[in-house]
Design a protein around this motif. Structure first.
Motif, PDB file in Angstrom:
ATOM      1  N   LEU A 123       0.822  -1.202   0.000  1.00 25.52           N
ATOM      2  CA  LEU A 123       0.000   0.000   0.000  1.00 25.52           C
ATOM      3  C   LEU A 123       0.864   1.264   0.000  1.00 25.52           C
ATOM      4  O   LEU A 123       0.594   2.208  -0.750  1.00 25.52           O
ATOM      5  N   LEU A 124       1.920   1.271   0.811  1.00 21.94           N
ATOM      6  CA  LEU A 124       2.811   2.436   0.848  1.00 21.94           C
ATOM      7  C   LEU A 124       3.562   2.608  -0.464  1.00 21.94           C
ATOM      8  O   LEU A 124       3.826   3.740  -0.887  1.00 21.94           O
ATOM      9  N   SER A 125       3.891   1.507  -1.119  1.00 25.54           N
ATOM     10  CA  SER A 125       4.549   1.601  -2.424  1.00 25.54           C
ATOM     11  C   SER A 125       3.622   2.249  -3.447  1.00 25.54           C
ATOM     12  O   SER A 125       4.044   3.104  -4.229  1.00 25.54           O
ATOM     13  N   VAL A 126       2.351   1.851  -3.430  1.00 25.35           N
ATOM     14  CA  VAL A 126       1.364   2.462  -4.332  1.00 25.35           C
ATOM     15  C   VAL A 126       1.192   3.938  -3.984  1.00 25.35           C
ATOM     16  O   VAL A 126       1.153   4.800  -4.876  1.00 25.35           O
ATOM     17  N   ALA A 127       1.094   4.249  -2.696  1.00 27.01           N
ATOM     18  CA  ALA A 127       0.915   5.637  -2.269  1.00 27.01           C
ATOM     19  C   ALA A 127       2.108   6.502  -2.666  1.00 27.01           C
ATOM     20  O   ALA A 127       1.940   7.649  -3.104  1.00 27.01           O
ATOM     21  N   PHE A 128       3.315   5.954  -2.557  1.00 24.19           N
ATOM     22  CA  PHE A 128       4.512   6.680  -2.988  1.00 24.19           C
ATOM     23  C   PHE A 128       4.420   6.991  -4.476  1.00 24.19           C
ATOM     24  O   PHE A 128       4.690   8.107  -4.912  1.00 24.19           O
ATOM     25  N   GLY A 129       4.020   5.993  -5.261  1.00 30.31           N
ATOM     26  CA  GLY A 129       3.874   6.198  -6.698  1.00 30.31           C
ATOM     27  C   GLY A 129       2.807   7.224  -7.024  1.00 30.31           C
ATOM     28  O   GLY A 129       2.992   8.076  -7.898  1.00 30.31           O
ATOM     29  N   VAL A 130       1.678   7.152  -6.327  1.00 32.13           N
ATOM     30  CA  VAL A 130       0.586   8.114  -6.565  1.00 32.13           C
ATOM     31  C   VAL A 130       1.059   9.525  -6.245  1.00 32.13           C
ATOM     32  O   VAL A 130       0.853  10.452  -7.037  1.00 32.13           O
ATOM     33  N   ALA A 131       1.686   9.711  -5.088  1.00 32.35           N
ATOM     34  CA  ALA A 131       2.161  11.044  -4.695  1.00 32.35           C
ATOM     35  C   ALA A 131       3.215  11.548  -5.682  1.00 32.35           C
ATOM     36  O   ALA A 131       3.199  12.722  -6.072  1.00 32.35           O
ATOM     37  N   GLY A 132       4.110  10.657  -6.105  1.00 30.11           N
ATOM     38  CA  GLY A 132       5.141  11.060  -7.064  1.00 30.11           C
ATOM     39  C   GLY A 132       4.567  11.434  -8.412  1.00 30.11           C
ATOM     40  O   GLY A 132       4.926  12.470  -8.992  1.00 30.11           O
ATOM     41  N   VAL A 133       3.671  10.618  -8.930  1.00 30.35           N
ATOM     42  CA  VAL A 133       3.068  10.902 -10.240  1.00 30.35           C
ATOM     43  C   VAL A 133       2.239  12.181 -10.181  1.00 30.35           C
ATOM     44  O   VAL A 133       2.331  13.022 -11.080  1.00 30.35           O
ATOM     45  N   LEU A 134       1.423  12.327  -9.134  1.00 32.46           N
ATOM     46  CA  LEU A 134       0.633  13.556  -9.015  1.00 32.46           C
ATOM     47  C   LEU A 134       1.532  14.786  -8.895  1.00 32.46           C
ATOM     48  O   LEU A 134       1.258  15.821  -9.501  1.00 32.46           O
ATOM     49  N   GLY A 135       2.605  14.660  -8.121  1.00 40.63           N
ATOM     50  CA  GLY A 135       3.529  15.785  -7.964  1.00 40.63           C
ATOM     51  C   GLY A 135       4.197  16.173  -9.270  1.00 40.63           C
ATOM     52  O   GLY A 135       4.249  17.349  -9.640  1.00 40.63           O
ATOM     53  N   VAL A 136       4.700  15.191  -9.999  1.00 39.08           N
ATOM     54  CA  VAL A 136       5.362  15.480 -11.275  1.00 39.08           C
ATOM     55  C   VAL A 136       4.356  16.015 -12.287  1.00 39.08           C
ATOM     56  O   VAL A 136       4.625  16.992 -13.006  1.00 39.08           O
ATOM     57  N   MET A 137       3.188  15.388 -12.348  1.00 38.73           N
ATOM     58  CA  MET A 137       2.172  15.829 -13.304  1.00 38.73           C
ATOM     59  C   MET A 137       1.773  17.289 -13.051  1.00 38.73           C
ATOM     60  O   MET A 137       1.713  18.095 -13.977  1.00 38.73           O
ATOM     61  N   HIS A 138       1.537  17.625 -11.790  1.00 37.55           N
ATOM     62  CA  HIS A 138       1.116  18.986 -11.485  1.00 37.55           C
ATOM     63  C   HIS A 138       2.272  19.975 -11.558  1.00 37.55           C
ATOM     64  O   HIS A 138       2.046  21.164 -11.801  1.00 37.55           O
ATOM     65  N   ALA A 139       3.490  19.532 -11.361  1.00 36.64           N
ATOM     66  CA  ALA A 139       4.642  20.427 -11.501  1.00 36.64           C
ATOM     67  C   ALA A 139       4.804  20.874 -12.948  1.00 36.64           C
ATOM     68  O   ALA A 139       5.217  22.010 -13.216  1.00 36.64           O
ATOM     69  N   PHE A 140       4.465  19.989 -13.898  1.00 36.50           N
ATOM     70  CA  PHE A 140       4.596  20.324 -15.315  1.00 36.50           C
ATOM     71  C   PHE A 140       3.282  20.772 -15.938  1.00 36.50           C
ATOM     72  O   PHE A 140       3.188  20.923 -17.152  1.00 36.50           O
TER      73      PHE A 140
END
Length: 169
Positions: A106-123
């Protein structure tokens, strides 16, 4: 040679040696590891809300967009996350270790979600209209870092519980 008494192969040990080894044994740190592993839980609830589109993040901040299905998915993910963390305190070792393993996933998925959302919104997102405020990017980075710390603590819990099981068995 025995790991507990350090007896020689003939079975002879020195008087008081067992008490000395018990005094030098490190205290279980399971309580600290549990707290560290559970620490991302309060951050996962809003992360799941973003992931399941209960809220959307854009340049203006958070916007409420989700309907009943999105809310139901968000509640289910949040309750499942809490149930996995609650399993850390169960008495049965096999269920605890299973809970640790599923929590790590679950934490691995959450890390991926937070990372993808962060990168997506940064760009700015796919169409360039989802640029998020700096506070949101910092918050998503913090959630991702918290997930990594929780994942490492969960790994320590797994190792400690498996070792305790080997010593007991």
């Amino acid at each position: 040679m025995s790991a507990i008494t350090r007896a020689n192969p003939a079975g002879v040990s020195w008087p008081g040696e067992e008490k000395l080894l018990e005094a030098q044994a490190p205290l279980p740190r399971r309580g600290l590891w549990r707290l560290l592993a559970a620490s991302p839980l309060p951050l996962l609830v809003p992360l799941w809300a973003l992931w399941r589109d209960v809220y959307m993040l854009d340049a203006e901040g958070l916007q409420r967009v989700g309907g009943a299905q999105a809310i139901a998915e968000w509640v289910l993910l949040s309750l499942a996350s809490a149930a996995l963390v609650a399993s850390f305190w169960l008495a049965e070792r096999s269920i605890r270790v299973l809970g640790y393993t599923l929590h790590a996933l679950l934490l691995s998925v959450a890390f991926g979600v937070a990372g993808v959302l962060g990168v997506m919104h940064a760009f700015g997102g796919p169409d360039g209209n989802l640029a998020a405020p700096a506070w949101a990017l910092v918050a998503l980075s913090f959630v991702a870092a918290s997930c990594v710390a929780g994942l490492l603590a969960t790994a320590a819990l797994i190792v400690e519980d498996v070792r305790a099981g080997e010593e007991a068995g």
